[in-house]
Design a protein around this motif. Structure first.
Motif, PDB file in Angstrom:
ATOM      1  N   ARG A 137      -1.780  -1.887  -0.290  1.00 22.95           N
ATOM      2  CA  ARG A 137      -2.576  -1.316   0.795  1.00 22.95           C
ATOM      3  C   ARG A 137      -1.782  -0.282   1.571  1.00 22.95           C
ATOM      4  O   ARG A 137      -2.317   0.747   1.997  1.00 22.95           O
ATOM      5  CB  ARG A 137      -3.062  -2.416   1.736  1.00 22.95           C
ATOM      6  N   THR A 138      -0.496  -0.547   1.747  1.00 21.45           N
ATOM      7  CA  THR A 138       0.358   0.392   2.478  1.00 21.45           C
ATOM      8  C   THR A 138       0.479   1.711   1.727  1.00 21.45           C
ATOM      9  O   THR A 138       0.337   2.794   2.312  1.00 21.45           O
ATOM     10  CB  THR A 138       1.762  -0.202   2.690  1.00 21.45           C
TER      11      THR A 138
ATOM     12  N   THR B 291       0.068  -6.615   0.197  1.00 26.30           N
ATOM     13  CA  THR B 291       0.262  -5.750   1.362  1.00 26.30           C
ATOM     14  C   THR B 291       0.837  -4.397   0.976  1.00 26.30           C
ATOM     15  O   THR B 291       0.426  -3.356   1.513  1.00 26.30           O
ATOM     16  CB  THR B 291       1.193  -6.436   2.383  1.00 26.30           C
ATOM     17  N   LEU B 292       1.780  -4.377   0.055  1.00 29.55           N
ATOM     18  CA  LEU B 292       2.424  -3.122  -0.337  1.00 29.55           C
ATOM     19  C   LEU B 292       1.415  -2.149  -0.937  1.00 29.55           C
ATOM     20  O   LEU B 292       1.463  -0.948  -0.683  1.00 29.55           O
ATOM     21  CB  LEU B 292       3.553  -3.400  -1.331  1.00 29.55           C
TER      22      LEU B 292
ATOM     23  N   MET C 100      -0.955   5.394   3.004  1.00 30.06           N
ATOM     24  CA  MET C 100      -0.091   6.555   3.208  1.00 30.06           C
ATOM     25  C   MET C 100      -0.521   7.732   2.340  1.00 30.06           C
ATOM     26  O   MET C 100      -0.465   8.890   2.771  1.00 30.06           O
ATOM     27  CB  MET C 100       1.364   6.186   2.908  1.00 30.06           C
TER      28      MET C 100
ATOM     29  N   TYR D 114      10.780  -1.629  -0.261  1.00 32.13           N
ATOM     30  CA  TYR D 114      10.238  -2.966  -0.486  1.00 32.13           C
ATOM     31  C   TYR D 114      11.233  -3.747  -1.331  1.00 32.13           C
ATOM     32  O   TYR D 114      12.121  -3.180  -1.961  1.00 32.13           O
ATOM     33  CB  TYR D 114       8.863  -2.907  -1.158  1.00 32.13           C
TER      34      TYR D 114
ATOM     35  N   THR E 229       9.093   4.114   2.214  1.00 29.91           N
ATOM     36  CA  THR E 229       8.687   2.710   2.334  1.00 29.91           C
ATOM     37  C   THR E 229       9.554   1.867   1.401  1.00 29.91           C
ATOM     38  O   THR E 229       9.343   1.872   0.186  1.00 29.91           O
ATOM     39  CB  THR E 229       7.199   2.529   1.973  1.00 29.91           C
TER      40      THR E 229
END
Length: 298
Positions: free
Chosen positions: A216-217, A213-214, A221, A144, A142
């Protein structure tokens, strides 16, 4: 059925004492157990003769069944406190004391929607999952771009040009969840949170999961890793370990963390073999190179 309200009331009193674990309440526990035995005896005296005989024997001797002696106590109180015990006794207490109807629990509409979704999925015709050792390795990257995963204390306190902080905004948007959060931390008002560092950390996570948001991501995962560990636990745990519960493994002692042969260490090793997740700061110029590295690792 007429005896059940009395039995339930005494059960709540007993569970509340067990939850607090006050050693001075041992005598009260003995009395409650004796009272509960009398209620059960009255309920089932015609079905279970042994209960009536036990109750009559205690009356004849004038000795309480659960009293025991100092040298040989009849009950172990206070109980041995473990993470699994605390969780189970807290759940039992809630089950006995919550009075709302099933339609109103939980009260949050979003939580009800999620619970309904997952409970309905239990009725799906799903094939049996293979053993974790036979599963394919799962790797995810991921990227960012200059975003904080978890808000810092300053991030949630600082005000923008309109005089509104992230914390104030989230409190107003998630009114019900904020109230539940305060109750979970046992804080009566907002200012109580800032008195403990542990509460501040919980606050940062609470705000990040709703405003970042990050965060929660990453959390979503990492649930894959927890799922792998849980399934591997069911694959390889003994009957005793399964009876003790996964909670006893998820919160290991220092010895279990250091031992390479413990079940905790084996679950961690299997999760490392089957799941890899990387969240890394990057820019468009090097993103393709990072993805190539992850593909090679997989």
């Amino acid at each position: 059925m007429g005896f059940l309200p009395s039995h339930c009331k005494k059960s709540v009193e007993l569970v509340e004492i067990m939850k607090n674990g006050d050693p001075s309440k041992r005598g009260t526990v003995v009395v409650l157990l004796q009272d509960m035995l009398e209620v059960v005896t009255d309920m089932m005296v015609n079905e279970i003769r042994e209960l009536a005989e036990l109750h009559q024997s205690s009356k004849d001797t004038g000795q309480q069944v659960f009293a025991g002696t100092e040298a040989k106590p009849a009950i172990l109180f206070p109980p041995v406190v473990t993470a699994q015990w605390e969780e189970q006794i807290r759940r039992l207490y809630l089950l006995l004391t919550v009075k709302e109807t099933a339609a109103e629990v939980p009260t949050n509409s979003e939580v009800r929607r999620r619970v309904s979704f997952f409970t309905n999925s239990l009725f799906m015709d799903m094939p049996r999952a293979p053993r974790v050792r036979k599963m394919l390795t799962f790797s995810v990257l991921t990227p960012y771009y200059g975003v904080e995963t978890v808000y810092s204390k300053n991030d949630i306190e600082v005000e923008n040009e309109d005089g509104v902080s992230i914390m104030y905004y989230l409190q107003k948007i998630f009114l019900e969840e904020w109230s539940n959060f305060l109750e979970r931390l046992e804080c009566k008002k907002d200012s109580d949170i800032w008195e403990k560092e542990e509460n501040i950390l919980q606050l940062r996570h609470w705000a990040s999961l709703r405003g970042q948001t990050l965060c929660r991501t990453v959390r979503g995962m990492m649930y894959y890793r927890r799922a792998i560990k849980l399934q591997e636990f069911l694959d390889m745990a003994s009957e005793k370990e399964i009876f003790d519960g996964y909670k006893a493994i998820a919160v290991p002692s220092e010895e279990e963390k250091k031992s390479h042969r413990s079940l905790y260490a084996r679950l961690e090793a299997m999760a490392d073999l089957k799941f890899t997740y990387a969240a890394t700061d990057s820019n468009m110029g090097i993103r393709s190179a990072l993805e190539t590295v992850v593909q090679q690792i997989s």
